[in-house]
Design an enzyme around this catalytic site. Sequence first.
Site, PDB file in Angstrom:
ATOM      1  N   GLU A 180       0.859  -1.177  -0.300  1.00  0.00           N
ATOM      2  CA  GLU A 180      -0.194  -0.177   0.097  1.00  0.00           C
ATOM      3  C   GLU A 180       0.231   1.039   0.006  1.00  0.00           C
ATOM      4  O   GLU A 180       0.646   2.002  -0.697  1.00  0.00           O
ATOM      5  CB  GLU A 180      -0.774  -0.234   1.496  1.00  0.00           C
ATOM      6  CG  GLU A 180      -2.116  -1.348   1.096  1.00  0.00           C
ATOM      7  CD  GLU A 180      -2.766  -1.225   0.226  1.00  0.00           C
ATOM      8  OE1 GLU A 180      -3.376   0.193  -0.284  1.00  0.00           O
ATOM      9  OE2 GLU A 180      -3.320  -2.178  -0.700  1.00  0.00           O
ATOM     10  N   TYR A 194      -6.519   6.518   5.033  1.00  0.00           N
ATOM     11  CA  TYR A 194      -6.231   5.298   4.021  1.00  0.00           C
ATOM     12  C   TYR A 194      -5.627   3.872   3.808  1.00  0.00           C
ATOM     13  O   TYR A 194      -6.019   2.624   4.203  1.00  0.00           O
ATOM     14  CB  TYR A 194      -6.043   5.845   2.431  1.00  0.00           C
ATOM     15  CG  TYR A 194      -5.670   4.802   1.879  1.00  0.00           C
ATOM     16  CD1 TYR A 194      -6.365   3.837   0.670  1.00  0.00           C
ATOM     17  CD2 TYR A 194      -4.580   4.396   1.037  1.00  0.00           C
ATOM     18  CE1 TYR A 194      -6.169   3.045   0.050  1.00  0.00           C
ATOM     19  CE2 TYR A 194      -3.463   3.812   0.695  1.00  0.00           C
ATOM     20  CZ  TYR A 194      -4.740   2.805   0.039  1.00  0.00           C
ATOM     21  OH  TYR A 194      -4.352   2.161  -1.187  1.00  0.00           O
ATOM     22  N   ASP A 245      -9.623   5.719  -1.792  1.00  0.00           N
ATOM     23  CA  ASP A 245      -8.055   6.487  -2.337  1.00  0.00           C
ATOM     24  C   ASP A 245      -8.763   6.779  -3.337  1.00  0.00           C
ATOM     25  O   ASP A 245     -10.323   7.173  -3.217  1.00  0.00           O
ATOM     26  CB  ASP A 245      -7.417   5.145  -2.511  1.00  0.00           C
ATOM     27  CG  ASP A 245      -7.731   4.567  -3.777  1.00  0.00           C
ATOM     28  OD1 ASP A 245      -9.218   4.258  -3.867  1.00  0.00           O
ATOM     29  OD2 ASP A 245      -6.751   3.501  -4.027  1.00  0.00           O
TER      30      ASP A 245
END
Length: 359
Positions: free
Chosen positions: A33, A116, A134
Amino acid sequence: MKISEILREWYKKNKRILPWRNTKDPYLIWLSEVILQQTRVNQGLSYYNRFIATYPRVELLAAAREQEVMKLWQGLGYYSRARNLHAAAKQVVSEWGGRLPGDYNSLLKLRGIGEYTAAAIASIAFGQPVAVVDGNVARVISRLFAVEEPVNSAKGQKLLTTLADDLLDTDDPGTHNQAMMELGALVCLPIRPLCADCPIRLQCLAFQKGMTGHFPVKIRKTPVRERFFTYFVITKGQYTYIYKRKENDIWKNLFEFPLVESEVLPEEEQLGEMILQEAGAERHQLTVTRISPVIKHQLTHQTIFSRFVHMQAEPEWKPRNRSWQRVPLSGLGEYPLPRLTDRYLEQAGEWLAGRAGKP
Ligand code: SF4
């Protein structure tokens, strides 16, 4: 069928096969991520593979030297991500015994982990019912519900989070979140979304109104700032000089050639004085051997115009600036460098190595 069910079915058939999709290991999901923020999957993939090969466990990342982590990150940009990742790995080891915490609020306390990333890790690795929002998800939701609030305003963000939470499949939040992100990445594209292939077009208000181009609504961004850098590439024998950027600015903790920043790029005839001053040299001690063309380098909110001025130093010259480090030309590649410098060296490196030691 509920939207979340349609999305889950679509995702199962259409998802891209990516290494971080085969794991529930929170460290690997976190790594992916962080790497994929602001980065295309194709580019991020090789970095992800190198990171997990070098630091397969969070303890190994925590124990690494920052310079090594930055070097591995080189070329990905947004270097604060790498610094934060490293700092948070140390936190995980010292505060959590080497295991990432499983709940959203504890994840938020780790350095660099925002809403996020916390939502992605909590839902994908731990099955927590938290919706990810996102850029891709924000776009899908803003079109799906025809949201007129700007997506980059606080009010818009809040509304999108509420709508994403309402939509969330609480039985399998990890798959749901990934399906939303994948739809945004593959179908609900920023320009010319592929609505004919979209599994939720019948539910999509923007599609029904023929207004997909109108969404997501955005308020105007901060203007791009222009900056002007003159770099001094001083060689003395087989050595050159670099320094570590320390200020709270772009490229913190990366290395580059000594630099003067100015309001505009100086004319070539102004360079001589500027160099002598910066290098603390007498006129006969430095000879300019090459001046690069102006190089334009684009960052998100900044445009850098730069020029590299190469100089040969006489043996008796010593730099007066103590932060400059003397390094062998052949060893420059061992230091984490901003993309701008790295790219320049790719072009000029051979010439530079060939000239070293010559008048
Ligand atoms: Fe996006 Fe088009 Fe699908 Fe609506 S129908 S969610 S605009 S791809």
